[in-house]
Design an enzyme around this catalytic site. Structure first.
Site, PDB file in Angstrom:
ATOM      1  N   THR A  98      58.068 -33.569 -25.295  1.00 14.20           N
ATOM      2  CA  THR A  98      57.715 -33.959 -26.664  1.00 14.20           C
ATOM      3  C   THR A  98      58.628 -33.205 -27.618  1.00 14.20           C
ATOM      4  O   THR A  98      58.579 -31.975 -27.687  1.00 14.20           O
ATOM      5  CB  THR A  98      56.246 -33.625 -26.954  1.00 14.20           C
ATOM      6  OG1 THR A  98      55.413 -34.285 -25.994  1.00 14.20           O
ATOM      7  CG2 THR A  98      55.860 -34.080 -28.361  1.00 14.20           C
ATOM      8  N   LYS A 174      55.406 -40.893 -29.202  1.00  8.77           N
ATOM      9  CA  LYS A 174      54.725 -39.738 -28.596  1.00  8.77           C
ATOM     10  C   LYS A 174      54.228 -38.768 -29.662  1.00  8.77           C
ATOM     11  O   LYS A 174      53.124 -38.220 -29.562  1.00  8.77           O
ATOM     12  CB  LYS A 174      55.664 -39.009 -27.632  1.00  8.77           C
ATOM     13  CG  LYS A 174      55.046 -37.746 -26.988  1.00  8.77           C
ATOM     14  CD  LYS A 174      53.781 -38.068 -26.205  1.00  8.77           C
ATOM     15  CE  LYS A 174      53.032 -36.815 -25.741  1.00  8.77           C
ATOM     16  NZ  LYS A 174      53.746 -36.018 -24.764  1.00  8.77           N
ATOM     17  N   LYS A 242      53.019 -26.406 -31.507  1.00  7.94           N
ATOM     18  CA  LYS A 242      54.331 -27.058 -31.505  1.00  7.94           C
ATOM     19  C   LYS A 242      54.234 -28.538 -31.861  1.00  7.94           C
ATOM     20  O   LYS A 242      54.944 -29.028 -32.758  1.00  7.94           O
ATOM     21  CB  LYS A 242      54.985 -26.914 -30.125  1.00  7.94           C
ATOM     22  CG  LYS A 242      56.265 -27.737 -29.943  1.00  7.94           C
ATOM     23  CD  LYS A 242      56.816 -27.640 -28.545  1.00  7.94           C
ATOM     24  CE  LYS A 242      56.085 -28.467 -27.525  1.00  7.94           C
ATOM     25  NZ  LYS A 242      56.395 -29.930 -27.611  1.00  7.94           N
TER      26      LYS A 242
END
EC number: 1.1.1.411
Length: 304
Positions: A98, A174, A242
């Protein structure tokens, strides 16, 4: 026509299952991991352990990278013993992390300069679905890359979405998925925390919610960890620090407001700085004060 030689770099919760799915489909799978023992254990069951990404890349037509983030992907490709220098022109690099979509677009261009094809291919579904070949891949890339790697993608995932003929679209989808995942975990934790504060039996609350309209996949999955008092990281708190950061970065570029994402990000940040960074992401519930969390079976509850 012989099937392409395939390698998997990164044998974590997802990568190990993906490598096993490829092996189950009849492929000889080369593997590499910073934990040498993990690669050797896979090889003992059938496969080839490689000491470095370059060694794996030299033997493979398709290299699948399943590491945590863009920095680790950079190291896999361009660090000491990196794969990029060893990959042959026409080979395919499949990036499953990702990452910032703009970074993925730039990586496609960097690899194209070396004659290497690229698939922007983030993954979702969790370790169990990766192990059974039932996960989801959100992919984008050139038709030539799909022509070489498409059968391998199908061996690893039940759903392989082809979202565009250039990198970027896979990573954007995503990131949007992670917006929902992070917000849902945060909301699930808040709901369970309120129930604990109000003296509701947590097991009864879990039973009712998972059979009612307020349920979500994340509530059902993550609040089971809370009930068990087990914060062994399948996906850690810092992963959502993150990933929700990537969500906010993407939206900032077009000045698009994301109030729920911003709040969820702050919740994971608070959990991280409180000492829960490497615990399971369900540990975000520990930021709520004055509640007694269920402990492991046979142990007393812990107070948050």
């Amino acid at each position: 026509m012989n099937s392409p030689q395939v390698g998997v770099i990164g044998l974590g919760a997802m990568g190990a299952g993906m490598a096993a799915s490829l092996r189950r489909a009849g492929h000889t799978v080369h593997v590499c991991d910073v934990r040498r023992d993990a690669a050797e254990a896979f090889a003992r069951e059938g496969g080839v352990a490689c000491a470095a990404p370059a060694e794996l890349a030299a033997a493979c037509d398709v290299v699948v990278s399943v590491v945590v983030n863009a920095a680790q992907t950079e190291a896999v490709l361009f660090g000491e013993g990196g794969a990029a220098a060893a990959m042959r022109p026409g080979s395919v690099f499949v990036m499953c992390s990702t990452v910032d979509p703009n970074w993925s677009v730039a990586l496609e261009a960097r690899l194209a300069e070396k004659g290497i094809l690229y698939l922007d291919a983030p993954i979702s579904g969790g370790a169990a679905k990766a192990a059974s070949g039932q996960m989801t891949m959100m992919t984008a890339g050139r038709p030539e890359a799909y022509a070489k790697a498409g059968a391998l993608l199908d061996a690893m995932a039940a759903k392989v979405y082809r979202l565009g003929d250039r990198a970027g679209a896979g990573s954007k989808v995503k990131v949007i998925n992670q917006l929902l995942a992070g917000v849902h975990i945060a909301a699930a934790a808040e709901a369970m925390a309120l129930g604990l504060r109000e003296g509701v039996d947590p097991a009864a609350l879990y039973e009712v919610i998972t059979h009612s309209a307020g349920n979500s996949w994340m509530f059902e999955n993550r609040m089971a960890h809370v009930l068990a008092g087990d914060y062994t990281p399948l996906s850690a708190v810092d992963i959502f620090v993150k990933d929700l950061g990537l969500v906010l970065d993407l939206a900032r570029g077009s000045k698009f407001p994301l109030p729920l994402s911003s709040t969820a990000h702050q919740m994971f940040m608070q959990a991280s700085t409180a000492g829960f960074a490497r615990e399971d992401d369900s540990a975000v519930i520990k930021i709520f004060p004055g509640i007694e969390l269920p402990g492991p079976a046979g142990q007393e509850r812990t107070k948050a």
